[in-house]
Design an enzyme around this catalytic site. Structure first.
Site, short mmCIF file in Angstrom:
data_model
loop_
_atom_site.label_atom_id
_atom_site.label_comp_id
_atom_site.label_asym_id
_atom_site.label_seq_id
_atom_site.Cartn_x
_atom_site.Cartn_y
_atom_site.Cartn_z
N ASP A 49 0.85 -1.20 0.00
CA ASP A 49 0.00 0.00 0.00
C ASP A 49 0.88 1.25 0.00
O ASP A 49 1.60 1.51 0.96
CB ASP A 49 -0.89 0.00 1.24
N TYR A 54 3.40 9.79 -0.50
CA TYR A 54 4.46 9.12 0.24
C TYR A 54 5.81 9.29 -0.42
O TYR A 54 6.86 9.12 0.23
CB TYR A 54 4.19 7.62 0.38
N LYS A 79 -2.74 6.05 -4.26
CA LYS A 79 -3.80 6.98 -3.91
C LYS A 79 -3.60 8.35 -4.57
O LYS A 79 -2.47 8.76 -4.84
CB LYS A 79 -3.84 7.18 -2.38
N HIS A 112 -7.44 9.89 -1.57
CA HIS A 112 -6.72 9.86 -0.30
C HIS A 112 -7.45 10.62 0.81
O HIS A 112 -7.26 10.34 1.99
CB HIS A 112 -5.32 10.46 -0.49
#
Length: 275
Positions: A49, A54, A79, A112
């Site tokens: 994930d 990120y 996301k 998100h």
């Protein structure tokens, strides 16, 4: 352990999703994340994930390829971040995520965050991506009941997944009940409370009772409540520990004790503060 020994949950798409995945939020760019992904896949996770925000989609893609596993054996989620929300910008952002991952498709693509004024247009873009089979499933993250009600009033495709922070100290029972009613699978992020409540006395007592670690108790609680759990680590020993959840159970008394810990304590983003 092999991926075949990891339980899966059925999605409304007809596909299934492994009940545990490796989260890579705050995992550093570069070799550390690549190695964590390879280790997780070697240990049997089969589910990674990530997210655009990120900053490590490329490393996840590298780790997946380096694992040597067939693409069909690795479930990959990413996301859409807030800055990219809106119909056209969401489509561009998805293309960019695919390029960074180096994949032809993702298994799951999520909004998100429920960005006010943009989330419905963003969802239309995800529906298009889903219809083109470039995402095998689409869903949301950090959506509570009002956000889900608004979305379902306009959506052609019901979200397959809602990813929210869930652990015994923040159980989101109303949202989980709504998701169950609409056959939306709940994914629990931050299931280990970022370590903030890992050594709570009740957690420790239950762990001693079942001869498991505190982290395994928290994760097993989520599994027994029918959620997907997404623990994060780049430490191979902890990655291995976090997947060793399927050869024991928490008894009814232990589950009741853990359920009683609810106090609405968020350790990450709090969508209750979002319009």
């Amino acid at each position: 352990m092999t991926t075949t020994s990891i339980p899966s949950l059925q999605l409304t798409t007809g596909e299934s999703i492994p009940q545990i995945g490796l989260g890579v939020w705050q995992s550093p760019k570069g070799a550390a994340t690549q190695q964590a992904v390879r280790a997780a896949l070697r240990l049997g996770y089969g589910h990674i994930d990530t997210a655009r925000i990120y900053g490590n989609e490329q490393d996840v893609g590298e780790g997946v390829r380096a694992s040597g596993l067939p693409r069909s054996k690795v479930y990959v989620t990413t996301k859409l971040w807030n800055d990219d929300q809106g119909y056209d910008s969401a489509l561009r952002a998805f293309d960019a995520s695919l390029a960074r991952l180096g994949l032809d498709y993702v298994d799951l693509y999520l909004l998100h965050w429920p960005v006010e004024g943009k989330r419905l247009d963003s969802w239309r873009a995800l529906e298009r991506i889903f219809s083109e089979k470039r995402a095998r499933a689409i869903g949301v993250s950090n959506f509570l009941v009002p956000h889900l009600q608004e979305l379902l009033a306009h959506a052609k495709v019901v979200p397959a997944v809602n990813q929210i922070e869930v652990h015994p100290f923040l159980q989101h029972r109303e949202t989980r009940a709504f998701c169950e009613e609409h056959k939306i699978v709940v994914q629990a992020y931050s299931p280990l409370t970022h370590g903030e409540r890992l050594n709570d006395p009740v957690i420790s007592e239950v762990a001693q009772h079942v001869h498991r670690s505190n982290a395994q108790v928290l994760l097993r609680w989520g599994i027994q409540h029918g959620m997907v759990v997404l623990p994060k680590s780049i430490n191979e020993a902890r990655i291995a520990e976090n997947i060793a959840l399927f050869d024991f159970e928490l008894d009814a008394s232990s589950m009741r004790r853990l359920d009683a810990l609810e106090e609405g304590a968020a350790t990450a983003w709090d969508p209750r503060k979002q319009d």
